[in-house]
Design a protein around this motif. Structure first.
Motif, PDB file in Angstrom:
ATOM      1  N   LEU A  47       0.888  -1.262   0.087  1.00 21.72           N
ATOM      2  CA  LEU A  47      -0.095   0.099   0.013  1.00 21.72           C
ATOM      3  C   LEU A  47       0.999   1.229   0.012  1.00 21.72           C
ATOM      4  N   LEU A  48       1.960   1.272   0.347  1.00 21.40           N
ATOM      5  CA  LEU A  48       2.836   2.457   0.722  1.00 21.40           C
ATOM      6  C   LEU A  48       3.530   2.763  -0.680  1.00 21.40           C
ATOM      7  N   TYR A  49       4.017   1.737  -1.148  1.00 20.59           N
ATOM      8  CA  TYR A  49       4.768   1.812  -2.389  1.00 20.59           C
ATOM      9  C   TYR A  49       3.540   2.149  -3.698  1.00 20.59           C
ATOM     10  N   LEU A  50       2.557   1.594  -3.535  1.00 21.91           N
ATOM     11  CA  LEU A  50       1.521   1.847  -4.456  1.00 21.91           C
ATOM     12  C   LEU A  50       1.215   3.447  -4.264  1.00 21.91           C
ATOM     13  N   GLY A  51       0.986   3.854  -3.158  1.00 23.32           N
ATOM     14  CA  GLY A  51       0.559   5.122  -2.928  1.00 23.32           C
ATOM     15  C   GLY A  51       1.741   6.135  -3.096  1.00 23.32           C
ATOM     16  N   VAL A  93       2.128  10.384  -4.627  1.00 26.40           N
ATOM     17  CA  VAL A  93       2.463  11.337  -3.793  1.00 26.40           C
ATOM     18  C   VAL A  93       3.780  11.333  -3.351  1.00 26.40           C
ATOM     19  N   SER A  94       4.480  12.313  -2.958  1.00 26.62           N
ATOM     20  CA  SER A  94       5.953  12.394  -2.419  1.00 26.62           C
ATOM     21  C   SER A  94       6.312  11.562  -1.186  1.00 26.62           C
ATOM     22  N   GLY A  95       7.397  11.465  -1.258  1.00 28.62           N
ATOM     23  CA  GLY A  95       8.023  10.783   0.067  1.00 28.62           C
ATOM     24  C   GLY A  95       7.623  11.468   1.389  1.00 28.62           C
ATOM     25  N   ALA A  96       7.826  13.024   1.245  1.00 25.81           N
ATOM     26  CA  ALA A  96       7.577  13.423   2.304  1.00 25.81           C
ATOM     27  C   ALA A  96       6.254  13.675   3.030  1.00 25.81           C
ATOM     28  N   VAL A  97       5.303  13.617   1.909  1.00 24.81           N
ATOM     29  CA  VAL A  97       3.742  13.452   2.153  1.00 24.81           C
ATOM     30  C   VAL A  97       3.615  12.142   2.765  1.00 24.81           C
ATOM     31  N   ALA A  98       4.058  11.073   2.126  1.00 25.99           N
ATOM     32  CA  ALA A  98       3.858  10.127   2.494  1.00 25.99           C
ATOM     33  C   ALA A  98       4.311   9.696   4.009  1.00 25.99           C
ATOM     34  N   ALA A  99       5.518  10.232   4.297  1.00 29.98           N
ATOM     35  CA  ALA A  99       5.828  10.166   5.724  1.00 29.98           C
ATOM     36  C   ALA A  99       5.099  10.844   6.651  1.00 29.98           C
ATOM     37  N   VAL A 100       4.394  11.989   6.308  1.00 32.15           N
ATOM     38  CA  VAL A 100       3.438  12.680   7.199  1.00 32.15           C
ATOM     39  C   VAL A 100       2.266  11.917   7.691  1.00 32.15           C
ATOM     40  N   PHE A 124      -2.399   6.007   3.895  1.00 34.61           N
ATOM     41  CA  PHE A 124      -3.263   5.717   4.863  1.00 34.61           C
ATOM     42  C   PHE A 124      -3.830   4.249   5.360  1.00 34.61           C
ATOM     43  N   LEU A 125      -4.117   3.562   4.400  1.00 35.62           N
ATOM     44  CA  LEU A 125      -4.428   2.425   4.669  1.00 35.62           C
ATOM     45  C   LEU A 125      -3.241   1.223   5.187  1.00 35.62           C
ATOM     46  N   ALA A 126      -2.271   1.698   4.339  1.00 36.51           N
ATOM     47  CA  ALA A 126      -0.920   1.216   4.939  1.00 36.51           C
ATOM     48  C   ALA A 126      -0.694   1.534   6.414  1.00 36.51           C
ATOM     49  N   ALA A 127      -1.037   2.752   6.819  1.00 39.83           N
ATOM     50  CA  ALA A 127      -0.723   2.985   8.354  1.00 39.83           C
ATOM     51  C   ALA A 127      -1.655   2.229   9.131  1.00 39.83           C
ATOM     52  N   VAL A 128      -2.687   1.990   8.526  1.00 45.06           N
ATOM     53  CA  VAL A 128      -3.716   1.143   9.337  1.00 45.06           C
ATOM     54  C   VAL A 128      -3.061  -0.205   9.503  1.00 45.06           C
ATOM     55  N   ALA A 129      -2.715  -0.891   8.379  1.00 41.06           N
ATOM     56  CA  ALA A 129      -2.282  -2.287   8.216  1.00 41.06           C
ATOM     57  C   ALA A 129      -1.081  -2.404   9.375  1.00 41.06           C
ATOM     58  N   PHE A 130      -0.250  -1.551   9.492  1.00 38.13           N
ATOM     59  CA  PHE A 130       0.814  -1.451  10.138  1.00 38.13           C
ATOM     60  C   PHE A 130       0.437  -1.477  11.759  1.00 38.13           C
ATOM     61  N   GLY A 131      -0.438  -0.444  12.016  1.00 34.97           N
ATOM     62  CA  GLY A 131      -0.848  -0.299  13.546  1.00 34.97           C
ATOM     63  C   GLY A 131      -1.622  -1.652  13.633  1.00 34.97           C
ATOM     64  N   LEU A 132      -2.202  -2.129  12.877  1.00 29.26           N
ATOM     65  CA  LEU A 132      -3.198  -3.451  13.297  1.00 29.26           C
ATOM     66  C   LEU A 132      -2.347  -4.422  13.388  1.00 29.26           C
ATOM     67  N   GLY A 133      -1.188  -4.551  12.702  1.00 30.51           N
ATOM     68  CA  GLY A 133      -0.189  -5.851  12.561  1.00 30.51           C
ATOM     69  C   GLY A 133       0.467  -5.758  13.941  1.00 30.51           C
ATOM     70  N   SER A 134       0.947  -4.341  14.526  1.00 31.80           N
ATOM     71  CA  SER A 134       1.838  -4.510  15.505  1.00 31.80           C
ATOM     72  C   SER A 134       0.994  -4.962  16.862  1.00 31.80           C
ATOM     73  N   VAL A 135      -0.238  -4.454  16.773  1.00 33.43           N
ATOM     74  CA  VAL A 135      -1.062  -4.736  18.036  1.00 33.43           C
ATOM     75  C   VAL A 135      -1.322  -6.287  18.004  1.00 33.43           C
ATOM     76  N   ILE A 136      -1.713  -6.789  16.847  1.00 32.64           N
ATOM     77  CA  ILE A 136      -1.870  -8.365  16.818  1.00 32.64           C
ATOM     78  C   ILE A 136      -0.776  -9.166  17.260  1.00 32.64           C
ATOM     79  N   THR A 137       0.520  -8.632  16.488  1.00 33.89           N
ATOM     80  CA  THR A 137       1.578  -9.730  16.776  1.00 33.89           C
ATOM     81  C   THR A 137       2.202  -9.446  18.111  1.00 33.89           C
ATOM     82  N   ARG A 138       1.805  -8.450  18.903  1.00 35.32           N
ATOM     83  CA  ARG A 138       2.301  -7.970  20.199  1.00 35.32           C
ATOM     84  C   ARG A 138       1.822  -8.959  21.044  1.00 35.32           C
ATOM     85  N   SER A 139       0.836  -9.759  20.966  1.00 36.64           N
ATOM     86  CA  SER A 139       0.362 -10.778  21.934  1.00 36.64           C
ATOM     87  C   SER A 139       0.983 -12.147  21.793  1.00 36.64           C
TER      88      SER A 139
END
Length: 311
Positions: free
Chosen positions: A89-93, A97-104, A164-179
């Motif tokens: 999702l990040l690479y497709l996005g 958009v620019s890397g600076a916008v993606a980082a935000v 934005f969906l990439a950020a959602v995937a990462f946030g969800l993944g980090s929580v799921i794998t934490r347990s």
């Protein structure tokens, strides 16, 4: 052995170094995507990073091979969400958009992670201030996207949505794998996760019909690729887990608010891009949202000034 004082003093240095490595990676992605298909580029990156990390685990730890369901489930979940979905999702996005916008937009990860912590892991419910913080984060992304009536279907708005969906995937993944109940050393687990994710990315690249063109790998693309695989992938991974053991995940998540600054500076220095006032405003709103949602962490950091002791 370094003294405790030395360890404390080195934390800001490692933190800034991690922010530089991760922030500049957005620009390296942008350089590579000019000539190489996005999913293939991401897959090859994690082929290399996964092999290097796994080789390090094999040389460093007595056990590095997964055993059974307890080891393979977090590897599979992390591979799909943290590596494959996030980077696809990040690479497709970033094709729009620019890397600076993606980082935000990716700076939303700590805020989304905190929300998933509350909703999925049964932490205390969001209070009104925390809910307002999440709302600020969403508004910040909307400001970055600048969705005017005539631009609702624009390519840049679509790109922001994918990131934005990439950020959602990462946030969800980090929580799921934490347990996870895996007993595999974290370095070995991360190496297998990278390789699992790269396999998923390769499969998606084939389905998408992405070609491998040798002529696309110009010197600048090769430099970007090596930097992403070994710098952001391997060195960034080692820095992240070194800091994770010292300051904890909540404090370390603040690195996401330094990476957009790095990405903006590197984008200007390497590509001549200048970040606009709208993007800066959106980033400021996102940061306010995180500060409201995780105000206890921010208050703790301001008081401790990176001391090791818990607040």
């Amino acid at each position: 052995m370094p003294s405790i004082k030395t360890k404390i003093q080195s934390i800001p240095v490692l933190f800034v170094l991690l922010a530089i490595v991760w922030g500049s990676s957005f620009v390296a992605i942008e350089v590579g995507l000019e000539r190489v298909p996005p999913l293939l580029f991401a897959a090859l990156r994690y082929d290399v990073a996964g092999v290097v990390v796994l080789a390090y685990a094999a040389l460093t730890y007595e056990r590095w091979l997964p055993r059974g369901r307890a080891d393979w489930v977090p590897i599979a979940l992390g591979g799909v969400l943290l590596i494959a979905a996030f980077h696809a999702l990040l690479y497709l996005g970033q094709g729009s958009v620019s890397g600076a916008v993606a980082a935000v937009v990716i700076s939303l990860v700590p805020l989304l992670t905190a929300v998933f912590d509350h909703t999925l892991l049964g932490e205390r419910r969001l209070d009104p201030v925390g809910g307002a913080g999440f709302g600020f984060g969403i508004v910040g992304v909307a400001v970055v996207a600048s969705p005017t009536p005539g631009a609702v279907g624009s390519e840049s708005l679509f790109g922001v949505g994918l990131v934005f969906l990439a950020a959602v995937a990462f946030g969800l993944g980090s929580v799921i794998t934490r347990s996870s109940t895996s007993t595999l050393p974290v370095v070995a687990q991360q190496g297998w996760t990278m390789l699992f994710g790269s396999a998923v990315l390769h499969a998606a690249s084939v389905v998408r019909g992405e070609p491998f063109v040798a002529g696309a790998w110009t010197p600048s693309v090769l430099v970007a690729f090596v930097y992403l695989a070994l710098g952001s992938g391997v060195l960034g991974f080692l820095l992240y887990f070194e800091l994770l053991g010292r300051v904890g995940p909540s404090d370390l998540n603040l690195v996401n608010y330094v990476t957009p600054v790095v990405a903006a500076v590197v984008s200007w220095a390497v590509l001549g891009q200048v970040i606009d006032a709208t993007t800066v405003a959106g980033f400021a709103v996102v940061f306010v949202g995180f500060a409201l949602l995780k105000r206890d962490v921010v208050r703790c950091l301001l008081r401790s000034r990176w001391a090791v002791a818990d607040c």
